[in-house]
Design a protein around this motif. Sequence first.
Motif, mmCIF file in Angstrom:
data_model
loop_
_atom_site.group_PDB
_atom_site.id
_atom_site.type_symbol
_atom_site.label_atom_id
_atom_site.label_comp_id
_atom_site.label_asym_id
_atom_site.label_seq_id
_atom_site.Cartn_x
_atom_site.Cartn_y
_atom_site.Cartn_z
ATOM 1 N N LEU A 1 0.793 -1.228 0.000
ATOM 2 C CA LEU A 1 0.000 0.000 0.000
ATOM 3 C C LEU A 1 0.829 1.283 0.000
ATOM 4 O O LEU A 1 0.576 2.179 -0.821
ATOM 5 C CB LEU A 1 -0.966 -0.001 1.193
ATOM 6 C CG LEU A 1 -2.017 -1.116 1.226
ATOM 7 C CD1 LEU A 1 -2.927 -0.934 2.429
ATOM 8 C CD2 LEU A 1 -2.842 -1.127 -0.060
ATOM 9 N N PRO A 2 1.806 1.448 0.900
ATOM 10 C CA PRO A 2 2.521 2.736 0.931
ATOM 11 C C PRO A 2 3.191 3.095 -0.390
ATOM 12 O O PRO A 2 3.197 4.265 -0.788
ATOM 13 C CB PRO A 2 3.547 2.534 2.050
ATOM 14 C CG PRO A 2 2.931 1.502 2.940
ATOM 15 C CD PRO A 2 2.221 0.571 2.010
ATOM 16 N N ASN A 3 3.757 2.119 -1.085
ATOM 17 C CA ASN A 3 4.424 2.419 -2.346
ATOM 18 C C ASN A 3 3.438 2.825 -3.438
ATOM 19 O O ASN A 3 3.797 3.550 -4.373
ATOM 20 C CB ASN A 3 5.235 1.215 -2.821
ATOM 21 C CG ASN A 3 6.497 1.010 -2.007
ATOM 22 O OD1 ASN A 3 7.091 1.978 -1.527
ATOM 23 N ND2 ASN A 3 6.897 -0.228 -1.820
ATOM 24 N N LEU A 4 2.192 2.365 -3.324
ATOM 25 C CA LEU A 4 1.185 2.722 -4.319
ATOM 26 C C LEU A 4 0.526 4.063 -4.019
ATOM 27 O O LEU A 4 0.330 4.883 -4.912
ATOM 28 C CB LEU A 4 0.111 1.632 -4.391
ATOM 29 C CG LEU A 4 0.508 0.307 -5.027
ATOM 30 C CD1 LEU A 4 -0.617 -0.710 -4.868
ATOM 31 C CD2 LEU A 4 0.834 0.499 -6.502
ATOM 32 N N CYS A 5 0.171 4.278 -2.739
ATOM 33 C CA CYS A 5 -0.620 5.476 -2.417
ATOM 34 C C CYS A 5 0.057 6.415 -1.428
ATOM 35 O O CYS A 5 -0.459 7.516 -1.181
ATOM 36 C CB CYS A 5 -1.996 5.079 -1.886
ATOM 37 S SG CYS A 5 -1.963 4.210 -0.306
ATOM 38 N N GLY A 6 1.173 5.994 -0.830
ATOM 39 C CA GLY A 6 1.921 6.882 0.044
ATOM 40 C C GLY A 6 1.469 6.899 1.489
ATOM 41 O O GLY A 6 2.107 7.538 2.325
ATOM 42 N N LEU A 7 0.366 6.196 1.807
ATOM 43 C CA LEU A 7 -0.200 6.260 3.148
ATOM 44 C C LEU A 7 -0.080 4.922 3.863
ATOM 45 O O LEU A 7 -0.315 3.869 3.259
ATOM 46 C CB LEU A 7 -1.685 6.649 3.093
ATOM 47 C CG LEU A 7 -2.053 7.931 2.344
ATOM 48 C CD1 LEU A 7 -3.559 8.158 2.435
ATOM 49 C CD2 LEU A 7 -1.302 9.123 2.904
ATOM 50 N N PRO A 8 0.238 4.936 5.155
ATOM 51 C CA PRO A 8 0.156 3.702 5.940
ATOM 52 C C PRO A 8 -1.299 3.395 6.258
ATOM 53 O O PRO A 8 -2.141 4.295 6.316
ATOM 54 C CB PRO A 8 0.939 4.051 7.204
ATOM 55 C CG PRO A 8 0.768 5.528 7.356
ATOM 56 C CD PRO A 8 0.703 6.077 5.958
ATOM 57 N N LEU A 9 -1.601 2.141 6.447
ATOM 58 C CA LEU A 9 -2.961 1.752 6.801
ATOM 59 C C LEU A 9 -3.220 2.112 8.260
ATOM 60 O O LEU A 9 -2.494 1.694 9.160
ATOM 61 C CB LEU A 9 -3.137 0.246 6.584
ATOM 62 C CG LEU A 9 -4.555 -0.300 6.672
ATOM 63 C CD1 LEU A 9 -5.460 0.356 5.637
ATOM 64 C CD2 LEU A 9 -4.550 -1.807 6.466
ATOM 65 N N SER A 10 -4.251 2.922 8.482
ATOM 66 C CA SER A 10 -4.613 3.356 9.830
ATOM 67 C C SER A 10 -6.079 3.755 9.815
ATOM 68 O O SER A 10 -6.759 3.630 8.793
ATOM 69 C CB SER A 10 -3.747 4.549 10.264
ATOM 70 O OG SER A 10 -4.128 5.724 9.566
ATOM 71 N N THR A 11 -6.562 4.272 10.940
ATOM 72 C CA THR A 11 -7.949 4.741 11.002
ATOM 73 C C THR A 11 -8.127 6.079 10.285
ATOM 74 O O THR A 11 -9.251 6.543 10.115
ATOM 75 C CB THR A 11 -8.397 4.918 12.465
ATOM 76 O OG1 THR A 11 -7.548 5.887 13.101
ATOM 77 C CG2 THR A 11 -8.317 3.596 13.221
ATOM 78 N N TYR A 12 -7.044 6.688 9.849
ATOM 79 C CA TYR A 12 -7.035 8.059 9.332
ATOM 80 C C TYR A 12 -7.635 8.215 7.931
ATOM 81 O O TYR A 12 -8.506 9.056 7.725
ATOM 82 C CB TYR A 12 -5.588 8.548 9.386
ATOM 83 C CG TYR A 12 -5.327 9.983 9.056
ATOM 84 C CD1 TYR A 12 -6.266 10.990 9.265
ATOM 85 C CD2 TYR A 12 -4.082 10.357 8.539
ATOM 86 C CE1 TYR A 12 -5.976 12.316 8.965
ATOM 87 C CE2 TYR A 12 -3.784 11.677 8.240
ATOM 88 C CZ TYR A 12 -4.741 12.638 8.450
ATOM 89 O OH TYR A 12 -4.444 13.952 8.156
ATOM 90 N N PRO A 13 -7.218 7.447 6.919
ATOM 91 C CA PRO A 13 -7.667 7.728 5.553
ATOM 92 C C PRO A 13 -9.133 7.399 5.296
ATOM 93 O O PRO A 13 -9.803 6.734 6.081
ATOM 94 C CB PRO A 13 -6.739 6.861 4.688
ATOM 95 C CG PRO A 13 -6.271 5.789 5.592
ATOM 96 C CD PRO A 13 -6.219 6.366 6.957
ATOM 97 N N SER A 14 -9.622 7.880 4.143
ATOM 98 C CA SER A 14 -11.040 7.763 3.801
ATOM 99 C C SER A 14 -11.468 6.336 3.510
ATOM 100 O O SER A 14 -12.618 5.952 3.752
ATOM 101 C CB SER A 14 -11.339 8.632 2.578
ATOM 102 O OG SER A 14 -10.895 9.946 2.753
ATOM 103 N N SER A 15 -10.574 5.534 2.952
ATOM 104 C CA SER A 15 -10.924 4.197 2.476
ATOM 105 C C SER A 15 -11.554 3.336 3.558
ATOM 106 O O SER A 15 -12.609 2.715 3.341
ATOM 107 C CB SER A 15 -9.673 3.506 1.929
ATOM 108 O OG SER A 15 -8.638 3.535 2.906
ATOM 109 N N VAL A 16 -10.913 3.283 4.730
ATOM 110 C CA VAL A 16 -11.411 2.390 5.777
ATOM 111 C C VAL A 16 -12.750 2.887 6.335
ATOM 112 O O VAL A 16 -13.566 2.087 6.808
ATOM 113 C CB VAL A 16 -10.375 2.221 6.914
ATOM 114 C CG1 VAL A 16 -9.148 1.472 6.407
ATOM 115 C CG2 VAL A 16 -9.974 3.557 7.515
#
Length: 547
Positions: free
Chosen positions: A149-164
Amino acid sequence: MGDPRESKRARTDGYATVQGDVQEEWFIGSIDQGTTSSRFFIFNSQADPVASHQIEFENHYPESGWHEHDPNDLYNSVTTCIEEAMKKFIAKGYSKSQIKAVGLTNQRETIVCWDKNTGEPLCNAVVWPDTRTKDLVRELKTHPNYGKLPNLCGLPLSTYPSSVKLVWLLRNHEVVRKAYDEARLAFGTVDSWLVYKLNGGTKNNVHATDTSNASRTMFMNLHTLQYDDELIAFFGIDRTKVALPTIASSSCPSKYGSIYEGPLAGIKISGCLGDQSSALVGQCGFQPGQAKNTYGTGCFLLYNVGSRPVISQYGLLATVAYHFGKDSQPVYALEGSIAVAGSGVKFLMNNLGFAYESDKITDLARSVKDNGGVVFVTAFSGLFAPYWIDDAKGTLFGITQHTQRGHIARATLEATCFQTRAILEAMEKDSGHKLEALAVDGGMSNSDLTMQTQADISGVRVERPGMRETTALGAAIAAALAVPGCWTSLDQVTEIMRKKDGRRVFTPEMDQKHVRRMYDSWERAVNMSRGWVKTELEDEAVEMGEA
């Protein structure tokens, strides 16, 4: 009032020279939609605000860790701000025809789901610090493609982004799920919702976002600036069942439509930026190596890394800073995000009754010489960059019978400064360069004590501009660059801002050994704040005697 034509003749700073010709006085509108309030500004050609209005709206916290907005409150507060600011603008002798375009900047990651057939919201907006997705995040981290994920979108998986947030609603909100199953679900961040509504909703169906906002969803590929099938598949989203906004550049004369009704009916929306990107633009952080820190509800530090993204190895986010025009290259940034800054001050005011005005919290902090050994880890939504600790809770350490309200107030201000230092250290490791100066803006930057503390704790020069409305200004710059007869280049904007007075510089003064001891105490407190949030699986394990 006198003759408004005479007053216009006297205001020579309201005129701009474009390509050698003196133009009629012109203005740019800017919508600034934040976490606690909405604002509308009208800037003249010298980047000075000549009229504005602000409205606070209700934040909803239906359960522990949940944070919501009524989407209609967001839209209605914006339209009311436009109406009231325009009254002030007209009263000064100006006219609507002098407003060339409108820009929009917004709280990021917050999502809105609406019915694309009716244009009505399907549920409350889920706001960026909301942590209801913590169990879902832990589940997704077991996915075999998680590491990509980070290499594709730059973001770590967390509660923060819109996707989750969207995935959680699809799993847990019956109305949203039904709309998805029937392929009438429209999804967007707050900019998309406002653009849609300002364009008349179903009357024109303008559904668009810019690259800076899209880069916060985890659905957009950071390199191609388009939706990525692999990312969308990771989250189990079927593109045929949900309408995603068209991704456009941050400065664009066509994709964002025009305001449908009200005092600005017919005026083009030509700029769109996520709020932290907008603040970087408003601070004229156009060169690689320049950085700004915005002290708002949260605290967000952006570091310009140029035209190629830098994927952080030290807990930071890679994001699109801005993208001005289809023929220009995007500019990327490393970002450190702190969930609690100004909201920590509001917590002392609203929850603990320490004061009725935010500046009184600074006065309270000044009433003591130091923090008295108190450290406040303000992890109300876990800890964001560079820690990414989802199971932390807000925790006060070091309380004794000596502790006074002033010590807690000072520790609250220091918490933001400590986290900023942690981000700066991570940025130095990622970039290989130590930052020399930090440009600041946002509500907490008005506190001289906080800014001096920031300079002391971070060991870098802190520079506060005289004109503080840099977030709104950034959206105005994006909008103006897209339409004729306004600013023509970033160099021109930089020159205008360079001439402004009132910049205040804070330099480090505190003994560095003392700073080191303070920071060591902060780091110990962070480690001790871990593990306060149990997941449902852990609770079940305890009940079954397995833990």
